[in-house]
Write a protein that holds these residues in place. Structure first.
Motif, PDB file in Angstrom:
ATOM      1  N   GLY A   1       0.820  -1.213   0.000  1.00 49.05           N
ATOM      2  CA  GLY A   1       0.000   0.000   0.000  1.00 49.05           C
ATOM      3  C   GLY A   1       0.850   1.258   0.000  1.00 49.05           C
ATOM      4  N   ALA A   2       1.973   1.228   0.716  1.00 44.15           N
ATOM      5  CA  ALA A   2       2.875   2.388   0.723  1.00 44.15           C
ATOM      6  C   ALA A   2       3.505   2.587  -0.657  1.00 44.15           C
ATOM      7  N   VAL A   3       3.883   1.492  -1.305  1.00 45.73           N
ATOM      8  CA  VAL A   3       4.447   1.573  -2.657  1.00 45.73           C
ATOM      9  C   VAL A   3       3.396   2.130  -3.609  1.00 45.73           C
ATOM     10  N   ASP A   4       2.176   1.617  -3.525  1.00 43.77           N
ATOM     11  CA  ASP A   4       1.102   2.076  -4.396  1.00 43.77           C
ATOM     12  C   ASP A   4       0.790   3.550  -4.136  1.00 43.77           C
ATOM     13  N   ALA A   5       0.825   3.967  -2.880  1.00 40.82           N
ATOM     14  CA  ALA A   5       0.581   5.375  -2.551  1.00 40.82           C
ATOM     15  C   ALA A   5       1.669   6.261  -3.166  1.00 40.82           C
ATOM     16  N   LEU A   6       2.912   5.764  -3.178  1.00 39.41           N
ATOM     17  CA  LEU A   6       3.987   6.529  -3.810  1.00 39.41           C
ATOM     18  C   LEU A   6       3.740   6.667  -5.310  1.00 39.41           C
ATOM     19  N   PHE A   7       3.302   5.581  -5.955  1.00 37.76           N
ATOM     20  CA  PHE A   7       2.989   5.652  -7.384  1.00 37.76           C
ATOM     21  C   PHE A   7       1.849   6.631  -7.645  1.00 37.76           C
ATOM     22  N   ALA A   8       0.832   6.641  -6.781  1.00 33.70           N
ATOM     23  CA  ALA A   8      -0.296   7.566  -6.936  1.00 33.70           C
ATOM     24  C   ALA A   8       0.181   9.010  -6.779  1.00 33.70           C
ATOM     25  N   ALA A   9       1.049   9.264  -5.803  1.00 35.59           N
ATOM     26  CA  ALA A   9       1.586  10.613  -5.600  1.00 35.59           C
ATOM     27  C   ALA A   9       2.436  11.028  -6.795  1.00 35.59           C
ATOM     28  N   MET A  10       3.214  10.070  -7.336  1.00 39.51           N
ATOM     29  CA  MET A  10       4.051  10.355  -8.497  1.00 39.51           C
ATOM     30  C   MET A  10       3.172  10.729  -9.695  1.00 39.51           C
ATOM     31  N   ALA A  11       2.080  10.009  -9.897  1.00 37.94           N
ATOM     32  CA  ALA A  11       1.190  10.279 -11.023  1.00 37.94           C
ATOM     33  C   ALA A  11       0.580  11.680 -10.929  1.00 37.94           C
TER      34      ALA A  11
ATOM     35  N   TRP B   1       4.298   2.608   7.130  1.00 37.70           N
ATOM     36  CA  TRP B   1       5.400   2.203   6.257  1.00 37.70           C
ATOM     37  C   TRP B   1       5.901   3.392   5.468  1.00 37.70           C
ATOM     38  N   ARG B   2       7.224   3.516   5.398  1.00 36.91           N
ATOM     39  CA  ARG B   2       7.859   4.565   4.597  1.00 36.91           C
ATOM     40  C   ARG B   2       8.989   3.949   3.780  1.00 36.91           C
ATOM     41  N   ILE B   3       9.252   4.563   2.652  1.00 31.80           N
ATOM     42  CA  ILE B   3      10.278   4.088   1.730  1.00 31.80           C
ATOM     43  C   ILE B   3      11.657   4.521   2.247  1.00 31.80           C
ATOM     44  N   ALA B   4      12.537   3.560   2.472  1.00 31.98           N
ATOM     45  CA  ALA B   4      13.900   3.850   2.927  1.00 31.98           C
ATOM     46  C   ALA B   4      14.873   3.920   1.744  1.00 31.98           C
ATOM     47  N   GLY B   5      14.501   3.277   0.648  1.00 33.23           N
ATOM     48  CA  GLY B   5      15.346   3.293  -0.539  1.00 33.23           C
ATOM     49  C   GLY B   5      14.673   2.572  -1.687  1.00 33.23           C
ATOM     50  N   ILE B   6      15.011   2.993  -2.887  1.00 35.90           N
ATOM     51  CA  ILE B   6      14.482   2.362  -4.094  1.00 35.90           C
ATOM     52  C   ILE B   6      15.656   2.096  -5.024  1.00 35.90           C
ATOM     53  N   SER B   7      15.749   0.874  -5.508  1.00 39.67           N
ATOM     54  CA  SER B   7      16.717   0.521  -6.540  1.00 39.67           C
ATOM     55  C   SER B   7      15.916  -0.034  -7.710  1.00 39.67           C
ATOM     56  N   TYR B   8      16.334   0.290  -8.914  1.00 43.17           N
ATOM     57  CA  TYR B   8      15.611  -0.238 -10.070  1.00 43.17           C
ATOM     58  C   TYR B   8      16.493  -0.287 -11.303  1.00 43.17           C
ATOM     59  N   THR B   9      16.132  -1.209 -12.181  1.00 36.63           N
ATOM     60  CA  THR B   9      16.797  -1.321 -13.472  1.00 36.63           C
ATOM     61  C   THR B   9      15.966  -0.567 -14.505  1.00 36.63           C
ATOM     62  N   VAL B  10      16.621  -0.130 -15.551  1.00 34.10           N
ATOM     63  CA  VAL B  10      15.938   0.536 -16.660  1.00 34.10           C
ATOM     64  C   VAL B  10      16.219  -0.259 -17.923  1.00 34.10           C
ATOM     65  N   GLN B  11      15.176  -0.752 -18.535  1.00 30.93           N
ATOM     66  CA  GLN B  11      15.272  -1.495 -19.799  1.00 30.93           C
ATOM     67  C   GLN B  11      14.443  -0.724 -20.820  1.00 30.93           C
ATOM     68  N   LYS B  12      15.077  -0.231 -21.857  1.00 27.41           N
ATOM     69  CA  LYS B  12      14.400   0.590 -22.866  1.00 27.41           C
ATOM     70  C   LYS B  12      13.826  -0.233 -24.019  1.00 27.41           C
TER      71      LYS B  12
END
Length: 160
Positions: free
Chosen positions: A35-45, A137-148
């Motif tokens: 839910g915290a991850v989804d809330a971050l995506f909603a805020a980003m949108a 819950w709060r985000i402490a860090g995000i790591s991600y790959t980028v595939q174009k």
């Protein structure tokens, strides 16, 4: 109830129809972390910097593994500044999330796709580290790959 808990409750109420595929096999703490991850995506949108700031721990890092293998590390303030400056429509979705929770620590690992102005921009793997405090819950860090290139179609279907 704190704003963060409220955001988490709203995110949980729309979890099944939103960015994260809900699964009956997730425990309550796993659903809360998602839910915290989804809330971050909603805020980003919405380009909502204040809501994003409430969901991200101060000092959190964003680690990006670029297509050429280069690694870019950005502080939370860099992410928040970028979010506030850009006006394009952002939409990020994850599915088949692996969620591990031990006490007040959680990890969410999932494939994602990212759409910019309604068009697929890139895909990859998201890895979220979360910490639960008195405010949820709060985000402490995000790591991600980028595939174009070569992104498989999302099981969530096309954007509506």
């Amino acid at each position: 109830m704190t704003t963060l808990v409220t955001l988490g409750a709203v995110a949980l109420s729309v979890l099944a129809g939103s960015n994260v595929q809900a699964k009956d096999t997730y425990s309550a703490p796993q659903r809360e972390a998602l839910g915290a991850v989804d809330a971050l995506f909603a805020a980003m949108a919405k380009h909502d910097v204040d809501a994003s700031r409430r969901l991200i721990l101060p000092g959190a890092t964003f680690v990006v593994v670029l297509p050429d293998g280069a690694v870019k590390i950005e502080p939370d303030t860099g992410y928040l500044d970028t979010l506030g400056k850009h006006k394009e429509a952002f939409r990020e979705r994850i599915w088949d999330a692996q969620v591990t929770v031990q006490g007040n620590l959680a990890q969410v690992w999932a494939p994602y796709d990212f759409h910019l102005d309604g068009k697929l921009s890139h895909c990859g793997i998201d890895s979220f580290s979360l910490v639960r405090g008195s405010d949820g819950w709060r985000i402490a860090g995000i790591s991600y790959t980028v595939q174009k290139a070569g992104c498989a179609p999302s099981p969530l279907g096309s954007l509506r």
